[in-house]
Design an enzyme around this catalytic site. Sequence first.
Site, PDB file in Angstrom:
ATOM      1  CB  THR A   1      19.097   1.303  -3.132  1.00 21.88           C
ATOM      2  OG1 THR A   1      20.055   0.422  -2.538  1.00 21.88           O
ATOM      3  CG2 THR A   1      17.825   1.272  -2.315  1.00 21.88           C
TER       4      THR A   1
ATOM      5  CB  SER B   1      27.501   1.964  -6.632  1.00 23.86           C
ATOM      6  OG  SER B   1      27.374   1.633  -5.273  1.00 23.86           O
TER       7      SER B   1
ATOM      8  CB  THR C   1      24.367   4.997  -1.551  1.00 26.85           C
ATOM      9  OG1 THR C   1      24.010   3.794  -0.856  1.00 26.85           O
ATOM     10  CG2 THR C   1      23.113   5.707  -2.019  1.00 26.85           C
ATOM     11  CG  ASP C   2      27.081  -0.290  -1.568  1.00 30.72           C
ATOM     12  OD1 ASP C   2      26.455   0.147  -0.585  1.00 30.72           O
ATOM     13  OD2 ASP C   2      26.934  -1.439  -2.008  1.00 30.72           O
TER      14      ASP C   2
END
Length: 324
Positions: A11, A52, A84-85
């Site tokens: 993101t 990610s 961030t996943d």
Amino acid sequence: MTVCVLTLGGTIAMAGSAGGVVARLTGAELAAAVPGLAEIPIQVRDVEAVPSAALTYQQVLDLVEAAGAAVADGASGVVVTQGTDSLEETAYLADLVWSHAAPLVLTGAMRNPTLAGPDGPANLLAAVRVAAAPAARDLGVLVAFNDEIHAARFVRKTHSTSTATFASPNAGPLGHVIEGEVRLLTRPPRHAPLPPPAPDRLAATRVALHTVTLDDDVTLLDALAHGRDGLVVAGFGVGHVPPGLAPALGALAERMPVVLTSRTGAGSVLRHTYGAVGSERDLLRRGLVNGGLLDPYKAKVLLRLLLATGADHAAVADAFARHA
């Protein structure tokens, strides 16, 4: 001294398109959008624009190797920007093998640059400041997010959209970035780094994760564990499973390491409080390894890394006793 910034996708690097936001911004473009970042000497290197959720263990280990090379070349610290996943898992994997005193700091964003109030620039600035701070040395891998500093081994992603998503439920943040100053509140001791596995051994090592649910189906366990080298079980509460699963888990523990964790998101698996069939005492007696304070996702990372480096059941149990 210079901070090395290694950029992936996610993101923080996204731009708009007709089909939704996609990773397009380069590291130089990211850095140019951050007020105050020019005051800190940085070197930016674009690694790979990948979400990610698509990262592999080997990609993360290769990134750690690149970060180590940057430190050997004189960088005072390294920042990695990514999605961030999977950040809580990539940070922990990196922390397990990171052998340098220099900080390795991961960060990202929850709001992409096409939205009002994107958090990526602030997070990148905070991460660079942490990586440059002498106070952050010898803390291993860190996550800088929302002006908080978290240890990789404690941090969790706790919300799907909030900019305050990263928290350390069992420990709290190690510190904060306040008016541009890195303020460390506590310094947990580091574990000795583990050796990174050979790529072929890593690729061949398979670990399953089973989350226990109400009235669970015991037949799922054999199918899930088939062809695997280890299993992580995310049990109820302090480490409990339905009574019907206990014998099956004990049988699997005779064939492979089976690590018992809690699905709750915080707190530890117990050792000797409850005694019914399927309780933590019963499962540990059957040979399961206590996952302690490690959440199921981090336990899976640690177990796969250990098995890929040839650890037997006793070595796995010893490592979890130290790391969990």
